[in-house]
Design a protein around this motif. Structure first.
Motif, mmCIF file in Angstrom:
data_model
loop_
_atom_site.group_PDB
_atom_site.id
_atom_site.type_symbol
_atom_site.label_atom_id
_atom_site.label_comp_id
_atom_site.label_asym_id
_atom_site.label_seq_id
_atom_site.Cartn_x
_atom_site.Cartn_y
_atom_site.Cartn_z
ATOM 1 N N ALA A 42 38.089 49.493 42.313
ATOM 2 C CA ALA A 42 38.507 48.708 43.207
ATOM 3 C C ALA A 42 38.223 48.731 44.654
ATOM 4 C CB ALA A 42 39.939 48.154 43.068
ATOM 5 N N ARG A 43 38.572 50.017 44.984
ATOM 6 C CA ARG A 43 38.414 50.417 46.481
ATOM 7 C C ARG A 43 36.738 50.382 46.739
ATOM 8 N NH1 ARG A 43 42.495 54.269 45.212
ATOM 9 N NH2 ARG A 43 44.326 53.247 45.647
ATOM 10 N N LEU A 44 36.216 51.088 45.648
ATOM 11 C CA LEU A 44 34.679 51.340 45.600
ATOM 12 C C LEU A 44 33.825 49.799 45.667
ATOM 13 C CD1 LEU A 44 32.884 53.498 43.302
ATOM 14 C CD2 LEU A 44 31.945 51.163 43.785
ATOM 15 N N LEU A 45 34.419 48.916 44.890
ATOM 16 C CA LEU A 45 33.956 47.459 45.022
ATOM 17 C C LEU A 45 33.907 47.043 46.382
ATOM 18 C CD1 LEU A 45 34.735 46.119 41.432
ATOM 19 C CD2 LEU A 45 32.591 46.787 41.972
ATOM 20 N N ASP A 46 35.273 47.147 46.925
ATOM 21 C CA ASP A 46 35.502 46.546 48.312
ATOM 22 C C ASP A 46 34.520 47.190 49.214
ATOM 23 O OD1 ASP A 46 36.699 45.010 50.289
ATOM 24 O OD2 ASP A 46 37.612 47.132 50.924
ATOM 25 N N ASP A 69 34.167 38.471 41.702
ATOM 26 C CA ASP A 69 35.114 38.124 40.311
ATOM 27 C C ASP A 69 35.496 39.195 39.535
ATOM 28 O OD1 ASP A 69 35.351 35.728 38.095
ATOM 29 O OD2 ASP A 69 34.724 37.288 37.287
ATOM 30 N N LEU A 70 34.655 40.330 39.578
ATOM 31 C CA LEU A 70 35.101 41.450 39.081
ATOM 32 C C LEU A 70 36.435 41.956 39.537
ATOM 33 C CD1 LEU A 70 34.810 43.880 36.970
ATOM 34 C CD2 LEU A 70 33.209 44.797 38.151
ATOM 35 N N LEU A 71 36.246 42.192 40.691
ATOM 36 C CA LEU A 71 37.451 42.624 41.930
ATOM 37 C C LEU A 71 38.740 41.789 41.472
ATOM 38 C CD1 LEU A 71 38.254 44.808 43.645
ATOM 39 C CD2 LEU A 71 37.454 43.201 45.308
#
Length: 368
Positions: free
Chosen positions: A56-60, A78-80
């Motif tokens: 989740a941090r990576l996606l941010d 959407d995934l996050l």
């Protein structure tokens, strides 16, 4: 040739022995399963959630630093939001700021509109529920009663049902008192006397076995200390069995201590066997209830239907399957985190394969 009551005695004895073995085996396997879940499965779950939080941090970070197309950013958000929304409640409170960033809290106006919509929906549901309880249970709702929330409606219904039950019980008590005062017919009186005599005979049968064992095992009469200790432990078993009305346990102890032999059991009078069989049937029912309770308690722990893991072998297979599945998810997620964190192209490839779920498809926790 064995009589009907002797056959019933043998059948019930075998059934009790089988149930006792099954319950013992199930309890041992269930305890082992609970230990393995704590020692082997919970750490995997923690590792899995740690990786999910890292992803989740990576996606941010990727949203702010990677060169992504508009559709890719839409998929990422959407995934996050849908794949990792549970993590703040699992202790990863630092992610709350990330979720607020992509799904900011409602404005005052939006919150008021949402509250009004929820209130309207609650009111509509309350009317439907009132109609149901009125039709099914004859409950009349006081116009002055506060039913403004589902909890208050539920509390009101429980109170009304409790009052109905109280009235019913009072009526039953009055009716029972009338029935007790009503003179029994000779046939009814004979049946009542027979039932009472049978209950007394059953009680006396168990008490006779108990007293015989108590006299034989009384530790105060034993000079040898080791034997005294052994008899004390046996006497505890006897007393426990007597209090629980476990006739078969008392008979087994008599056999074990040579107070009776198998031939004695085979030559019991029909009347005595009939009393014994009544108790054995009761013990079978109690053991079956205990077995069902053990299965239901494990079902509550695992989240699986009680019949799904009813045997020790099924428990082991199910645990192995669950552990293998979670291990595979951890390994797959660790690979995704490493690849997507180092290579924007890998994240793009990942997002390309990701499909935004249709409305009502549910959360993505099973995958992530």
């Amino acid at each position: 040739m064995l009589s009907k009551e002797q056959k019933a005695f043998n059948r019930l004895s075998k059934r009790i022995g089988k149930l006792e073995t099954e319950i013992g085996d199930f309890r041992t396997a269930a305890d082992k399963l609970r230990q393995r879940v704590q020692q082997e499965y919970r750490p995997l779950q923690q590792q899995h959630n740690d990786l999910r939080a890292e992803f989740a941090r990576l996606l941010d970070r990727a949203h702010d630093t990677y060169k992504l197309t508009k559709p890719e950013r839409k998929k990422l958000v959407d995934l996050l939001l849908n794949g990792f929304f549970d993590l703040p409640n699992r202790g990863y409170t630092d992610l709350e700021a990330i979720f607020d960033k992509y799904d900011p809290p409602l404005t005052g106006e939006e919150a008021a509109a949402a509250e009004a919509a929820n209130a309207a929906a609650d009111a509509q549901e309350a009317e439907l529920m009132k109609g149901f309880f009125r039709a099914q249970f004859g409950i009349e709702f006081d116009p002055e009663a506060d039913l403004s929330t589902p909890e208050k409606l539920q509390e009101y219904v429980h109170q009304q049902l409790a009052e109905q039950q109280e009235v019913y019980e009072q009526q039953e008590a009055v009716a029972e008192e009338r029935r007790a005062k009503r003179k029994k017919t000779p046939k009814q009186q004979a049946a009542a006397d027979k039932k009472k005599a049978e209950e007394q005979n059953i009680t006396q049968s168990v008490r006779t076995l108990y007293m015989d064992l108590v006299k034989h095992l009384h530790p105060d009469r034993e000079p040898d200390e080791a034997e005294k200790l052994r008899k004390t432990e046996l006497l505890k078993r006897v007393t426990t069995a007597y209090k629980a009305n476990e006739l078969l346990t008392l008979l087994r102890l008599q056999l074990e201590l040579n107070r009776i032999d198998q031939q004695h059991l085979e030559n019991l009078a029909e009347a005595q066997l009939r009393h014994y069989n009544t108790l054995l049937r009761q013990q079978v029912r109690e053991l079956e209830q205990q077995q069902a309770l053990e299965q239901q308690e494990l079902s509550a722990f695992t989240g699986k239907p009680y019949y799904y893991i009813i045997s020790p072998i099924a428990m082991e297979l199910d645990f192995q399957h669950m552990k293998a599945g979670l291990t595979a998810k951890v390994q797959r997620l660790a690979t995704d985190v490493e690849r997507c964190g180092q290579d924007p192209a890998a994240l793009k490839e990942f997002l390309k394969a990701y499909k935004i779920p249709k409305a009502g498809a549910g959360p993505l926790l099973m995958r992530f």
